[in-house]
Design an enzyme around this catalytic site. Structure first.
Site, short mmCIF file in Angstrom:
data_model
loop_
_atom_site.label_atom_id
_atom_site.label_comp_id
_atom_site.label_asym_id
_atom_site.label_seq_id
_atom_site.Cartn_x
_atom_site.Cartn_y
_atom_site.Cartn_z
N GLU A 119 -3.06 -4.56 -3.23
CA GLU A 119 -3.58 -5.43 -4.28
C GLU A 119 -3.62 -4.71 -5.63
O GLU A 119 -3.31 -5.29 -6.66
CB GLU A 119 -5.00 -5.92 -3.92
CG GLU A 119 -5.06 -6.71 -2.64
CD GLU A 119 -5.28 -5.84 -1.40
OE1 GLU A 119 -5.74 -6.40 -0.39
OE2 GLU A 119 -5.00 -4.62 -1.42
N CYS A 174 -3.99 0.72 -2.80
CA CYS A 174 -3.97 -0.52 -2.02
C CYS A 174 -2.89 -1.44 -2.56
O CYS A 174 -2.53 -1.39 -3.75
CB CYS A 174 -5.32 -1.22 -2.11
SG CYS A 174 -6.67 -0.31 -1.36
N CYS A 200 -10.83 -3.41 -4.22
CA CYS A 200 -9.82 -4.35 -4.71
C CYS A 200 -10.45 -5.70 -5.05
O CYS A 200 -9.99 -6.38 -5.97
CB CYS A 200 -8.69 -4.50 -3.70
SG CYS A 200 -7.60 -3.06 -3.74
N CYS A 207 -10.05 -4.94 0.25
CA CYS A 207 -11.20 -4.06 0.41
C CYS A 207 -12.18 -4.30 -0.74
O CYS A 207 -11.87 -5.01 -1.70
CB CYS A 207 -10.75 -2.59 0.43
SG CYS A 207 -10.20 -1.95 -1.18
N ASN A 261 0.84 -1.19 0.00
CA ASN A 261 0.00 0.00 0.00
C ASN A 261 0.87 1.25 0.00
O ASN A 261 1.95 1.28 0.59
CB ASN A 261 -0.99 0.00 1.18
CG ASN A 261 -0.36 -0.09 2.55
OD1 ASN A 261 0.65 -0.77 2.74
ND2 ASN A 261 -0.96 0.58 3.51
N ILE A 262 0.40 2.25 -0.72
CA ILE A 262 1.13 3.51 -0.87
C ILE A 262 0.16 4.63 -0.55
O ILE A 262 -0.73 4.94 -1.35
CB ILE A 262 1.69 3.66 -2.30
CG1 ILE A 262 2.59 2.47 -2.65
CG2 ILE A 262 2.43 4.99 -2.45
CD1 ILE A 262 2.99 2.40 -4.11
N GLU A 263 0.33 5.22 0.63
CA GLU A 263 -0.56 6.29 1.05
C GLU A 263 -0.09 7.63 0.53
O GLU A 263 1.03 7.77 0.04
CB GLU A 263 -0.66 6.31 2.59
CG GLU A 263 -1.32 5.06 3.13
CD GLU A 263 -1.39 5.02 4.63
OE1 GLU A 263 -2.03 4.09 5.15
OE2 GLU A 263 -0.80 5.89 5.32
#
Length: 139
Positions: free
Chosen positions: A56, A54, A90, A87, A43-45
Site C-alpha cells: 500500500e 508495504c 498503512c 496494516c 511489498n518489498i522486503e
C-alpha cells in the site's frame, strides 16, 4: 462498485512483483485515484527485516508521484484464506489521502483470477482516526 474486478486484478498483477524472500508472503495493492487512474505496488522486503515497504505504501508513492491526491478505493490481494487488510501504519498512510468512506477491498489469489474476501471502509478499519483536519484546527 463497478471498478472492483479491475482493482482486484491490478492488485493481483502487482503482487507478482513482490520481493518477499523473508516472509514468503507476497502482497499486491492497487489504488483508484480521483482521476480514475490506477496506481499499484507490491511489498518489498529487506535483509534488515522488517525495514521493508508495504504494498500500500508503494502504491501511495506511485499515486503521489503521478500527481494524484485522493484515494477513492483500495484493493489488497494476498494468498490467504482470511481477508488481508492494510496494516495499522498503512491505514494511517491511506487516511492522509482517502475519505472515511473510501472502499477497501481484500482479495485472495485464486485459479482464474483474484476473488473478493472482504469489503470494508477506511473508517471501519481505522475508527476515530487522526488526519489532516486535526492539524488545520490547531492553527
Amino acid at each position: 462498485m463497478a471498478d472492483e474486478p479491475l482493482l482486484l486484478q491490478a492488485a493481483a498483477q502487482a503482487r507478482q512483483h513482490s520481493h518477499s524472500p523473508y516472509s514468503g508472503f507476497a502482497v499486491g495493492a492497487a489504488l483508484l485515484d480521483e482521476q480514475g487512474r490506477l496506481h499499484t505496488g507490491a511489498n518489498i522486503e529487506n535483509a534488515a527485516y522488517p525495514e521493508g515497504l508495504c504494498a500500500e505504501a508503494v502504491a501511495l508513492a506511485h499515486l503521489v508521484m503521478a500527481g494524484g491526491r485522493q484515494v477513492r478505493a483500495v484493493a489488497v490481494v494476498a494468498d490467504s484464506a482470511r481477508p488481508v487488510t492494510p496494516c495499522g501504519g498503512c491505514r494511517q498512510k491511506l487516511r492522509e489521502f482517502a475519505a472515511a468512506d473510501a472502499v477497501v477491498l481484500s482479495g485472495a489469489v485464486a485459479e482464474g483470477g483474484p476473488v473478493l474476501r472482504g469489503r470494508f471502509t477506511l473508517a471501519g478499519l481505522l475508527p476515530e482516526s487522526f488526519g489532516p483536519a486535526h492539524l488545520a484546527a490547531a492553527d
